[in-house]
Design a protein around this motif. Sequence first.
Motif, mmCIF file in Angstrom:
data_model
loop_
_atom_site.group_PDB
_atom_site.id
_atom_site.type_symbol
_atom_site.label_atom_id
_atom_site.label_comp_id
_atom_site.label_asym_id
_atom_site.label_seq_id
_atom_site.Cartn_x
_atom_site.Cartn_y
_atom_site.Cartn_z
ATOM 1 N N SER A 6 0.638 -1.124 -0.439
ATOM 2 C CA SER A 6 -0.096 0.144 0.765
ATOM 3 C C SER A 6 0.404 1.189 -0.040
ATOM 4 C CB SER A 6 -0.707 -0.099 1.163
ATOM 5 O OG SER A 6 -1.988 -0.925 1.048
ATOM 6 N N PRO A 7 0.450 2.611 -0.668
ATOM 7 C CA PRO A 7 1.245 3.500 0.145
ATOM 8 C C PRO A 7 1.011 3.857 0.953
ATOM 9 C CG PRO A 7 -1.006 4.058 -2.123
ATOM 10 C CD PRO A 7 -0.782 2.809 -0.856
ATOM 11 N N SER A 8 2.205 4.372 1.215
ATOM 12 C CA SER A 8 3.014 5.369 3.083
ATOM 13 C C SER A 8 1.802 5.724 2.913
ATOM 14 C CB SER A 8 4.276 6.258 2.646
ATOM 15 O OG SER A 8 5.258 6.379 3.381
ATOM 16 N N LYS A 9 2.008 5.591 4.292
ATOM 17 C CA LYS A 9 0.976 6.568 5.480
ATOM 18 C C LYS A 9 1.678 7.860 5.981
ATOM 19 C CE LYS A 9 -2.168 3.572 6.938
ATOM 20 N NZ LYS A 9 -3.082 3.386 8.321
ATOM 21 N N GLY A 10 3.433 7.760 5.514
ATOM 22 C CA GLY A 10 4.228 9.084 6.069
ATOM 23 C C GLY A 10 4.148 8.698 7.928
ATOM 24 N N SER A 11 3.618 7.703 8.439
ATOM 25 C CA SER A 11 4.036 7.400 9.998
ATOM 26 C C SER A 11 3.725 6.112 10.261
ATOM 27 C CB SER A 11 2.824 8.532 10.183
ATOM 28 O OG SER A 11 1.529 7.721 10.132
ATOM 29 N N TYR A 12 4.858 5.397 10.801
ATOM 30 C CA TYR A 12 4.503 4.753 12.173
ATOM 31 C C TYR A 12 4.971 5.067 13.399
ATOM 32 C CZ TYR A 12 9.740 5.921 11.780
ATOM 33 O OH TYR A 12 10.670 6.696 12.220
ATOM 34 N N ARG A 13 4.099 3.158 14.006
ATOM 35 C CA ARG A 13 4.567 3.234 15.506
ATOM 36 C C ARG A 13 6.101 2.585 15.521
ATOM 37 N NH1 ARG A 13 -0.945 1.340 17.655
ATOM 38 N NH2 ARG A 13 -0.808 -0.007 15.675
ATOM 39 N N ASP B 34 7.154 0.553 2.349
ATOM 40 C CA ASP B 34 7.564 2.093 1.687
ATOM 41 C C ASP B 34 7.983 2.201 3.792
ATOM 42 O OD1 ASP B 34 7.843 3.774 0.272
ATOM 43 O OD2 ASP B 34 6.506 4.360 -0.620
ATOM 44 N N ASP B 35 6.999 2.747 4.827
ATOM 45 C CA ASP B 35 6.866 2.254 5.918
ATOM 46 C C ASP B 35 7.994 1.804 6.393
ATOM 47 O OD1 ASP B 35 5.029 4.934 5.581
ATOM 48 O OD2 ASP B 35 2.882 3.865 6.234
ATOM 49 N N LEU B 36 8.032 0.621 6.656
ATOM 50 C CA LEU B 36 8.626 0.503 7.316
ATOM 51 C C LEU B 36 10.381 0.917 6.832
ATOM 52 C CD1 LEU B 36 10.164 -2.187 8.889
ATOM 53 C CD2 LEU B 36 9.660 -4.036 6.909
#
Length: 210
Positions: A163-170, A186-188
Amino acid sequence: MRLTVFGATGRTGGLLVRQALAAGHEVTAVVRGQHALAEHPRLRVVTADVMNPNDIATAIRGTDAVLDTIGSRDKGPTSVATDAALAITKAMASVSVRRLILISNSARIAGPGDDWFTRFVVKPLILRALLRHSLDDMAGAEQATRDTALDWTIVRAPQLTDSPSKGSYRTAVERNVTFGIRISRDDLATCLLDLAGDPGSIHRHINVAS
């Protein structure tokens, strides 16, 4: 930074290379043969046998951080991740490079941070049965990494998506991310780059999720 990426032609590794170059890093991408990596003035592509420490030492020498994104797509018994980690860590020690980021999987770790159903049903009874070979291989790669004197960080990710990057991660340190069931590749990749320059993550297991 000067970065060496193993698994650079994989779905996660390719995104990692792209992001690293976009961020201004110098990247050495280690590949086994034919590849589709686009030419870039800060990209060096090295063809090598990742299972041979002597073969990959040149790709590692002089780098600031090594990022190991190697995993197996086989459903049966495999030792690809473990064997690669053993070779990479040996090569790093031989050329005095210390910083290592290893991608692993959070599916086999049922514990703090998980909700009750995930901790006692999903992971031990479902995912463990479905993914037992790859999870055993990841466990071996983790142990091979921990057994070194390197400045390692082990990054445990959940289900990976395109999926497209959300621009954030936890993230969570030494525990699972609550309701952290998936993350985009992408977020990884963004997380891996961030951790490569974070000395506070050395000798830590970092769980990541969306």
